[in-house]
Design a protein around this motif. Structure first.
Motif, PDB file in Angstrom:
ATOM      1  N   MET A  59       0.198 -10.309 -13.757  1.00 31.50           N
ATOM      2  CA  MET A  59      -1.040  -9.283 -14.027  1.00 31.50           C
ATOM      3  C   MET A  59      -1.532  -8.627 -12.821  1.00 31.50           C
ATOM      4  SD  MET A  59      -3.118  -8.483 -16.418  1.00 31.50           S
ATOM      5  CE  MET A  59      -4.549  -7.638 -16.610  1.00 31.50           C
ATOM      6  N   ALA A  60      -1.245  -7.239 -12.930  1.00 32.70           N
ATOM      7  CA  ALA A  60      -1.402  -6.389 -11.832  1.00 32.70           C
ATOM      8  C   ALA A  60      -1.692  -5.035 -12.332  1.00 32.70           C
ATOM      9  CB  ALA A  60      -0.351  -6.258 -10.683  1.00 32.70           C
ATOM     10  N   ILE A  61      -2.235  -4.108 -11.496  1.00 36.39           N
ATOM     11  CA  ILE A  61      -2.579  -2.764 -11.701  1.00 36.39           C
ATOM     12  C   ILE A  61      -1.992  -2.067 -10.588  1.00 36.39           C
ATOM     13  CG2 ILE A  61      -4.230  -3.011 -13.384  1.00 36.39           C
ATOM     14  CD1 ILE A  61      -6.155  -1.994 -10.975  1.00 36.39           C
TER      15      ILE A  61
ATOM     16  N   GLY B 168      -2.480   3.592  -4.270  1.00 30.54           N
ATOM     17  CA  GLY B 168      -1.173   3.514  -5.048  1.00 30.54           C
ATOM     18  C   GLY B 168      -0.380   2.470  -5.037  1.00 30.54           C
ATOM     19  N   GLY B 169      -0.885   1.521  -4.453  1.00 32.94           N
ATOM     20  CA  GLY B 169      -0.209   0.187  -4.445  1.00 32.94           C
ATOM     21  C   GLY B 169      -0.592  -0.871  -5.543  1.00 32.94           C
ATOM     22  N   ILE B 170       0.277  -1.741  -5.566  1.00 34.60           N
ATOM     23  CA  ILE B 170       0.134  -2.733  -6.639  1.00 34.60           C
ATOM     24  C   ILE B 170      -0.802  -3.574  -6.181  1.00 34.60           C
ATOM     25  CG2 ILE B 170       1.264  -4.428  -8.175  1.00 34.60           C
ATOM     26  CD1 ILE B 170       2.415  -1.584  -8.670  1.00 34.60           C
ATOM     27  N   ARG B 171      -2.015  -3.773  -7.134  1.00 32.67           N
ATOM     28  CA  ARG B 171      -2.984  -4.739  -7.103  1.00 32.67           C
ATOM     29  C   ARG B 171      -2.958  -5.928  -7.809  1.00 32.67           C
ATOM     30  NH1 ARG B 171      -8.437  -2.432  -7.298  1.00 32.67           N
ATOM     31  NH2 ARG B 171      -9.500  -4.224  -8.017  1.00 32.67           N
ATOM     32  N   SER B 172      -2.833  -7.075  -7.418  1.00 34.18           N
ATOM     33  CA  SER B 172      -2.794  -8.368  -8.376  1.00 34.18           C
ATOM     34  C   SER B 172      -4.029  -8.745  -9.096  1.00 34.18           C
ATOM     35  CB  SER B 172      -2.242  -9.633  -7.566  1.00 34.18           C
ATOM     36  OG  SER B 172      -2.186 -10.760  -8.418  1.00 34.18           O
ATOM     37  N   LEU B 173      -4.008  -9.038 -10.209  1.00 32.73           N
ATOM     38  CA  LEU B 173      -5.366  -9.395 -10.934  1.00 32.73           C
ATOM     39  C   LEU B 173      -5.174 -10.609 -11.671  1.00 32.73           C
ATOM     40  CD1 LEU B 173      -6.160  -5.877 -12.805  1.00 32.73           C
ATOM     41  CD2 LEU B 173      -7.132  -6.657 -10.586  1.00 32.73           C
TER      42      LEU B 173
END
Lengths: 290, 215
Positions: free
Chosen positions: A24-26, A32-37
């Motif tokens: 789960m990430a956006i 612009g980086g991938i952020r884990s949720l």
């Protein structure tokens, strides 16, 4: 899914339906980086916030899916619960807030630094009631918080726009630096006061560089890292146990008063015996006319 | 059999040059280790002896120096002639120990002759022999091993009788240091109790030769 949400209470299962997935990430709209949720439900269950359900901190905008955009932009309000809460020592978080506001982090990055920058509320485990045997794990957890940024120059550059010198270089004065980092937390030296849980984080110019601050009977560690391993526990152990009871060794700090007195008595007795013997020899020699 | 400190080349040297050099190196190291050890243990005291960081460096240096010196001493003693002085004759030992103790307790005040003067076979009196045997082959090695463990704390047992392993090592090091400091006080004092007040000190500086015993 049951495996992922096995630790979660019923009211959180809906949230963990998505956030329980490791993937789960956006894409962060700013960097612009991938952020884990993703939320590790097991780690959350072992954290200081284990008893809180998701919506206790994440406001009404998260009750529904898709979540409200306004809610996503809103920062967490940790102090709403932590300040004036009887579960914590009186005015602890008022003091923490004051310390944080003066800290190098808040001063250098006033709009980008918050409680959650260091304390991941889904993982964080507080120092209180950490048994001595678990102190190394606590030290690792707390130092990892600092190292997440301070050993990651890309992250530092992203936050400050510059590259910082390596930690090894800035800590070259500290003997056996790796062992120190395994045994004590960065904040033992990088907070200036003896106040427990001080959040007035200091930069390298003002951090402690005095060995004796820790390595002495009046060690700052007793008010910080070993705050909860206090003398009260030792008093409960009784006289005989107090003679031997110690759970970690720190030169200059973990002195046993009884052993010190026994050592002093041994040396004093030896010295007096020898002096007495010598005096008697001298008197007898004088009597004999030597 | 007379002991006569001299530079003459006849007889057997009880204190060969290597032993005298080792002895004074050991004495210097031990003294420095006491001073720096006390400074580290009582760090933060109202009147600090040596600043912590200086004491730490000196304690490490002299600790390593004493260890190396001890290895030379132990090898030379075990492999060379010096070792024979440390081999007790067990038969009748208790009687001889009591006799020597009686001399220190009574005879020394009456100027009686030493009951066990130095010989080529044994330069020590029975009390010295047993004490030095314990000190040099138990006390000092234990002090050294417990001290060296601080260079490799991961080698210390994690737990010992329910206590932190490193704490047990540290307290052992402290206790061995304390006992050997008490020994050193006695050693210094008894060095004045030879044939003359300064005779034993002179022997350890200039050496002492004795005639070989005839079989």
């Amino acid at each position: 899914m049951l495996l992922l949400t096995g630790y979660a209470r019923a009211e959180d299962r809906a949230c963990l339906r998505c956030h329980g997935m490791k993937s789960m990430a956006i894409q962060d709209p700013v960097t612009g980086g991938i952020r884990s949720l993703a939320i590790d439900a097991a780690a959350m269950a072992a954290s200081s916030h284990a008893k809180l359900n998701c919506l206790r901190c994440h406001g009404p905008g998260f009750e529904v899916y898709p979540h409200f955009e306004e809610a996503k932009r809103e920062a967490l309000h940790c102090l709403e619960c932590h300040k004036g809460n009887d579960k914590f020592p009186y005015a602890l978080f008022e003091s923490i807030e004051k310390g944080f506001d003066r800290s190098i982090h808040a001063q250098a990055l006033p709009d980008r630094f918050s409680c959650a920058s260091c304390h991941d509320p889904h993982l964080f485990h507080g120092l209180s009631r950490t048994p001595v045997a678990d102190v190394p794990a606590q030290v690792h957890q707390d130092n990892q918080i600092c190292l997440n940024c301070h050993r990651n120059n890309e992250r530092i550059k992203e936050l400050t726009g510059r590259i910082l010198p390596t930690l090894k270089n800035t800590h070259a004065w500290l003997p056996d630096v790796e062992r120190h980092w395994q045994a004590v937390r960065c904040v033992e030296c990088h907070t200036g006061s003896r106040r427990p849980l001080d959040h007035f984080i200091l930069g390298k110019s003002f951090a402690l560089r005095d060995c004796v601050s820790c390595h002495s009977r009046n060690s700052v560690l007793l008010g910080k890292l070993y705050l909860y391993q206090n003398a009260e526990n030792r008093q409960k152990a009784g006289f005989v146990n107090a003679l031997v009871m110690n759970n970690a060794y720190i030169i200059g700090m973990t002195r046993n008063v009884w052993l010190d007195w026994a050592g002093f008595a041994l040396l004093a007795l030896t010295a007096f015996t020898l002096l007495g013997h010598g005096l008697a020899r001298w008197l007898m020699a004088r009597k004999r006319g030597h | 059999m007379n002991t006569h400190p001299s530079f003459s080349s006849g007889g057997i040297e009880l204190y060969p040059l290597w032993l005298r050099i080792w002895h004074w190196c050991n004495a210097l190291s031990f003294l420095m280790l006491i001073l720096t050890g006390v400074s580290l243990h009582f760090a933060g005291a109202a009147i600090p002896l040596i600043p912590f960081n200086t004491a730490r460096i000196l304690h490490n240096i002299f600790g390593i120096f004493m260890t190396l010196a001890y290895l030379v001493y132990a090898l030379a003693t075990v492999l060379g002639r010096n070792g024979i002085h440390y081999r007790p004759q067990w038969r009748g030992l208790l009687g001889r120990l009591l006799c020597q103790a009686k001399f220190y307790g009574v005879g020394i005040f009456r100027d009686e002759p030493h009951p066990f003067p130095s010989t080529a076979r044994c330069k020590f009196n029975p009390l010295q022999q047993i004490t030095y045997l314990g000190v040099m082959f138990a006390g000092v090695p234990l002090l050294i091993v417990s001290g060296l463990m601080f260079f490799w704390p991961e080698l210390a047992p994690a737990q010992f009788l329910g206590m932190d392993g490193l704490w047990v090592v540290a307290v052992s090091h402290y206790l061995f240091g304390l006992l050997l400091t008490a020994f050193m006080l006695g050693h210094l004092y008894l060095a004045t109790a030879g044939e003359t007040l300064s005779g034993e000190f002179r022997k350890m500086i200039f050496g002492a030769r004795v005639e070989e015993e005839k079989q």
